[in-house]
Design a protein around this motif. Structure first.
Motif, PDB file in Angstrom:
ATOM      1  N   LEU A 170      24.032 -13.283 -14.412  1.00 31.84           N
ATOM      2  CA  LEU A 170      23.803 -14.718 -14.251  1.00 31.84           C
ATOM      3  C   LEU A 170      22.622 -14.897 -13.292  1.00 31.84           C
ATOM      4  CD1 LEU A 170      27.489 -15.966 -13.890  1.00 31.84           C
ATOM      5  CD2 LEU A 170      26.098 -15.767 -15.970  1.00 31.84           C
ATOM      6  N   ASP A 171      21.492 -15.290 -13.831  1.00 30.25           N
ATOM      7  CA  ASP A 171      20.242 -15.352 -13.073  1.00 30.25           C
ATOM      8  C   ASP A 171      20.025 -16.762 -12.544  1.00 30.25           C
ATOM      9  OD1 ASP A 171      17.731 -15.146 -12.010  1.00 30.25           O
ATOM     10  OD2 ASP A 171      16.812 -14.233 -13.787  1.00 30.25           O
ATOM     11  N   ALA A 172      20.122 -16.919 -11.239  1.00 25.45           N
ATOM     12  CA  ALA A 172      19.874 -18.204 -10.583  1.00 25.45           C
ATOM     13  C   ALA A 172      18.574 -18.161  -9.784  1.00 25.45           C
ATOM     14  CB  ALA A 172      21.043 -18.568  -9.679  1.00 25.45           C
ATOM     15  N   GLY A 173      17.695 -17.243 -10.124  1.00 22.68           N
ATOM     16  CA  GLY A 173      16.431 -17.117  -9.416  1.00 22.68           C
ATOM     17  C   GLY A 173      16.563 -16.322  -8.139  1.00 22.68           C
ATOM     18  N   GLU A 174      15.458 -16.192  -7.444  1.00 17.11           N
ATOM     19  CA  GLU A 174      15.481 -15.477  -6.159  1.00 17.11           C
ATOM     20  C   GLU A 174      16.266 -16.301  -5.152  1.00 17.11           C
ATOM     21  OE1 GLU A 174      13.166 -12.621  -3.281  1.00 17.11           O
ATOM     22  OE2 GLU A 174      12.629 -12.944  -5.360  1.00 17.11           O
ATOM     23  N   LEU A 175      17.212 -15.655  -4.472  1.00 17.68           N
ATOM     24  CA  LEU A 175      18.060 -16.381  -3.539  1.00 17.68           C
ATOM     25  C   LEU A 175      17.323 -16.646  -2.230  1.00 17.68           C
ATOM     26  CD1 LEU A 175      21.467 -14.552  -4.102  1.00 17.68           C
ATOM     27  CD2 LEU A 175      20.623 -16.651  -5.164  1.00 17.68           C
ATOM     28  N   PRO A 176      17.513 -17.833  -1.653  1.00 18.33           N
ATOM     29  CA  PRO A 176      16.846 -18.156  -0.389  1.00 18.33           C
ATOM     30  C   PRO A 176      17.516 -17.443   0.780  1.00 18.33           C
ATOM     31  CG  PRO A 176      18.312 -19.934  -1.037  1.00 18.33           C
ATOM     32  CD  PRO A 176      18.333 -18.932  -2.163  1.00 18.33           C
ATOM     33  N   GLY A 177      16.939 -17.615   1.936  1.00 23.10           N
ATOM     34  CA  GLY A 177      17.542 -17.048   3.141  1.00 23.10           C
ATOM     35  C   GLY A 177      17.050 -15.648   3.426  1.00 23.10           C
ATOM     36  N   SER A 178      17.671 -15.040   4.408  1.00 25.13           N
ATOM     37  CA  SER A 178      17.228 -13.733   4.906  1.00 25.13           C
ATOM     38  C   SER A 178      17.735 -12.578   4.061  1.00 25.13           C
ATOM     39  CB  SER A 178      17.712 -13.545   6.344  1.00 25.13           C
ATOM     40  OG  SER A 178      19.130 -13.490   6.379  1.00 25.13           O
ATOM     41  N   GLY A 179      18.736 -12.835   3.226  1.00 28.93           N
ATOM     42  CA  GLY A 179      19.349 -11.744   2.480  1.00 28.93           C
ATOM     43  C   GLY A 179      20.392 -11.009   3.284  1.00 28.93           C
ATOM     44  N   ALA A 180      20.760 -11.560   4.448  1.00 25.09           N
ATOM     45  CA  ALA A 180      21.804 -10.933   5.269  1.00 25.09           C
ATOM     46  C   ALA A 180      23.148 -11.059   4.570  1.00 25.09           C
ATOM     47  CB  ALA A 180      21.867 -11.595   6.641  1.00 25.09           C
ATOM     48  N   ALA A 181      23.960 -10.027   4.681  1.00 28.79           N
ATOM     49  CA  ALA A 181      25.297 -10.047   4.098  1.00 28.79           C
ATOM     50  C   ALA A 181      26.210 -10.945   4.928  1.00 28.79           C
ATOM     51  CB  ALA A 181      25.854  -8.633   4.045  1.00 28.79           C
ATOM     52  N   SER A 182      27.407 -11.185   4.419  1.00 29.20           N
ATOM     53  CA  SER A 182      28.361 -11.992   5.175  1.00 29.20           C
ATOM     54  C   SER A 182      28.818 -11.228   6.422  1.00 29.20           C
ATOM     55  CB  SER A 182      29.573 -12.345   4.309  1.00 29.20           C
ATOM     56  OG  SER A 182      30.341 -11.191   4.030  1.00 29.20           O
ATOM     57  N   THR A 183      29.192 -11.980   7.423  1.00 24.59           N
ATOM     58  CA  THR A 183      29.822 -11.400   8.614  1.00 24.59           C
ATOM     59  C   THR A 183      31.288 -11.119   8.291  1.00 24.59           C
ATOM     60  OG1 THR A 183      28.319 -12.497  10.139  1.00 24.59           O
ATOM     61  CG2 THR A 183      30.489 -11.879  11.008  1.00 24.59           C
ATOM     62  N   ILE A 184      31.785  -9.970   8.721  1.00 19.69           N
ATOM     63  CA  ILE A 184      33.173  -9.588   8.452  1.00 19.69           C
ATOM     64  C   ILE A 184      33.949  -9.548   9.762  1.00 19.69           C
ATOM     65  CG2 ILE A 184      34.719  -7.842   7.492  1.00 19.69           C
ATOM     66  CD1 ILE A 184      32.410  -6.833   5.798  1.00 19.69           C
ATOM     67  N   VAL A 185      35.080 -10.263   9.790  1.00 24.23           N
ATOM     68  CA  VAL A 185      35.953 -10.209  10.968  1.00 24.23           C
ATOM     69  C   VAL A 185      37.331  -9.720  10.543  1.00 24.23           C
ATOM     70  CG1 VAL A 185      34.724 -12.013  12.219  1.00 24.23           C
ATOM     71  CG2 VAL A 185      36.654 -12.634  10.776  1.00 24.23           C
ATOM     72  N   ASP A 186      37.929  -8.906  11.378  1.00 24.81           N
ATOM     73  CA  ASP A 186      39.263  -8.371  11.148  1.00 24.81           C
ATOM     74  C   ASP A 186      40.268  -9.240  11.902  1.00 24.81           C
ATOM     75  OD1 ASP A 186      41.616  -6.956  11.010  1.00 24.81           O
ATOM     76  OD2 ASP A 186      40.791  -5.065  11.723  1.00 24.81           O
ATOM     77  N   ALA A 187      41.109  -9.943  11.133  1.00 24.18           N
ATOM     78  CA  ALA A 187      42.127 -10.805  11.741  1.00 24.18           C
ATOM     79  C   ALA A 187      43.520 -10.222  11.588  1.00 24.18           C
ATOM     80  CB  ALA A 187      42.072 -12.194  11.110  1.00 24.18           C
ATOM     81  N   THR A 188      43.631  -8.939  11.256  1.00 25.97           N
ATOM     82  CA  THR A 188      44.956  -8.348  11.007  1.00 25.97           C
ATOM     83  C   THR A 188      45.790  -8.284  12.284  1.00 25.97           C
ATOM     84  OG1 THR A 188      44.023  -6.114  11.257  1.00 25.97           O
ATOM     85  CG2 THR A 188      44.176  -7.004   9.033  1.00 25.97           C
ATOM     86  N   ARG A 189      45.172  -8.003  13.418  1.00 28.32           N
ATOM     87  CA  ARG A 189      45.929  -7.936  14.672  1.00 28.32           C
ATOM     88  C   ARG A 189      46.352  -9.333  15.112  1.00 28.32           C
ATOM     89  NH1 ARG A 189      42.803  -5.186  19.214  1.00 28.32           N
ATOM     90  NH2 ARG A 189      41.207  -6.625  18.452  1.00 28.32           N
ATOM     91  N   LEU A 190      45.505 -10.309  14.786  1.00 22.99           N
ATOM     92  CA  LEU A 190      45.835 -11.699  15.104  1.00 22.99           C
ATOM     93  C   LEU A 190      47.100 -12.111  14.375  1.00 22.99           C
ATOM     94  CD1 LEU A 190      44.709 -14.266  16.556  1.00 22.99           C
ATOM     95  CD2 LEU A 190      43.602 -14.824  14.393  1.00 22.99           C
ATOM     96  N   ALA A 191      47.191 -11.692  13.097  1.00 23.73           N
ATOM     97  CA  ALA A 191      48.354 -12.049  12.292  1.00 23.73           C
ATOM     98  C   ALA A 191      49.597 -11.274  12.732  1.00 23.73           C
ATOM     99  CB  ALA A 191      48.066 -11.781  10.812  1.00 23.73           C
ATOM    100  N   ALA A 192      49.424  -9.994  13.023  1.00 25.81           N
ATOM    101  CA  ALA A 192      50.587  -9.139  13.272  1.00 25.81           C
ATOM    102  C   ALA A 192      51.039  -9.160  14.732  1.00 25.81           C
ATOM    103  CB  ALA A 192      50.270  -7.705  12.847  1.00 25.81           C
ATOM    104  N   GLU A 193      50.095  -9.266  15.662  1.00 28.66           N
ATOM    105  CA  GLU A 193      50.417  -9.061  17.069  1.00 28.66           C
ATOM    106  C   GLU A 193      50.042 -10.233  17.971  1.00 28.66           C
ATOM    107  OE1 GLU A 193      48.203  -5.590  18.095  1.00 28.66           O
ATOM    108  OE2 GLU A 193      48.747  -4.565  16.245  1.00 28.66           O
ATOM    109  N   GLY A 194      49.356 -11.220  17.407  1.00 24.99           N
ATOM    110  CA  GLY A 194      48.873 -12.294  18.246  1.00 24.99           C
ATOM    111  C   GLY A 194      47.706 -11.870  19.108  1.00 24.99           C
ATOM    112  N   ALA A 195      47.059 -10.749  18.756  1.00 20.21           N
ATOM    113  CA  ALA A 195      45.894 -10.255  19.505  1.00 20.21           C
ATOM    114  C   ALA A 195      44.639 -10.965  19.006  1.00 20.21           C
ATOM    115  CB  ALA A 195      45.785  -8.746  19.346  1.00 20.21           C
ATOM    116  N   GLY A 196      43.465 -10.431  19.362  1.00 16.14           N
ATOM    117  CA  GLY A 196      42.218 -11.108  19.035  1.00 16.14           C
ATOM    118  C   GLY A 196      41.634 -10.703  17.700  1.00 16.14           C
TER     119      GLY A 196
END
Length: 221
Positions: A170-196
């Motif tokens: 599916l070609d939507a043309g050249e994408l704008p922006g820097s081409g940086a990937a998404s930021t990934i955060v791990d929330a598993t400890r937040l869910a399981a332990e109430g940690a950060g």
């Protein structure tokens, strides 16, 4: 043979959506635009399709793909729990370039690789991707490139790397922006332990932006 659709041409959009939906239904791969880079997508509930995605990228099962979803209600169906801080992050940054890792529901009938019982979720800020997700449901999606190569910001570049491994582009043309990937955060400890939260990859969103959205939560590097 791969099909390529120019999605800037309104006359091709209906055919493009149908072809992409049918390819996903057959367990084949589709390259689609997102708000960051082009992604290669597979049915998240088809182990064969997910393996096809990993093979196309030259990636092993120890690097499972994230799952793109159309809305927060889908996240609640896939994650074992959505802590309040995660809801605040979702409100602040979804749709957008934030991937959140949460414990997956144990009852899910899928195989994304060696996830350790987690799932990485994101809602992309791109209407074409969202329309497809609303029709297909959750998709396992990784950047449309061979592992070790820069992520593709154009379909031409994605085709150079993935070629006939992909059924529909599916070609939507050249994408704008820097081409940086998404930021990934791990929330598993937040869910399981109430940690950060833990930042696994700082990409299009800076760590400080995430910290500002949930000031009550500790953010580990």
């Amino acid at each position: 043979m791969s099909e390529v659709f120019d999605c800037s041409d309104g006359n091709q959009l209906i055919s493009a959506a149908r072809a992409a939906r049918q390819a996903i239904g057959r367990g084949e791969l589709v390259v689609l635009p997102t708000d960051t880079v082009y992604g290669v997508a597979a049915d998240a509930f088809s182990p064969d399709a997910v393996q096809r995605l990993l093979d196309a990228k030259g990636r092993g099962r120890t690097s499972p793909p994230p799952v793109l979803i159309p809305g927060i209600e889908t996240a609640a169906a896939l994650a074992a729990e959505i802590p309040e801080a995660v809801r605040e992050l979702a409100e602040a940054f979804w749709p957008g370039p934030l991937t959140i890792v949460l414990p997956a529901r144990p009852s899910l009938d899928w195989d994304l690789g060696e996830t350790g019982g987690t799932v990485a979720l994101r809602i992309p800020d791109h209407e074409l991707a969202l329309e497809l997700l609303r029709e297909t449901g959750p998709l396992a999606v990784s950047s449309a490139n061979r592992t070790g190569e820069p992520a593709a910001r154009s379909v031409a570049r994605a085709r150079e790397m993935l070629g006939g491994d992909v059924a529909v582009y599916l070609d939507a043309g050249e994408l704008p922006g820097s081409g940086a990937a998404s930021t990934i955060v791990d929330a598993t400890r937040l869910a399981a332990e109430g940690a950060g939260l833990r930042v696994l990859r700082e990409g299009a969103l800076a760590r400080d932006e995430i910290a500002a959205a949930v000031p009550q939560v500790t953010i580990d590097a």
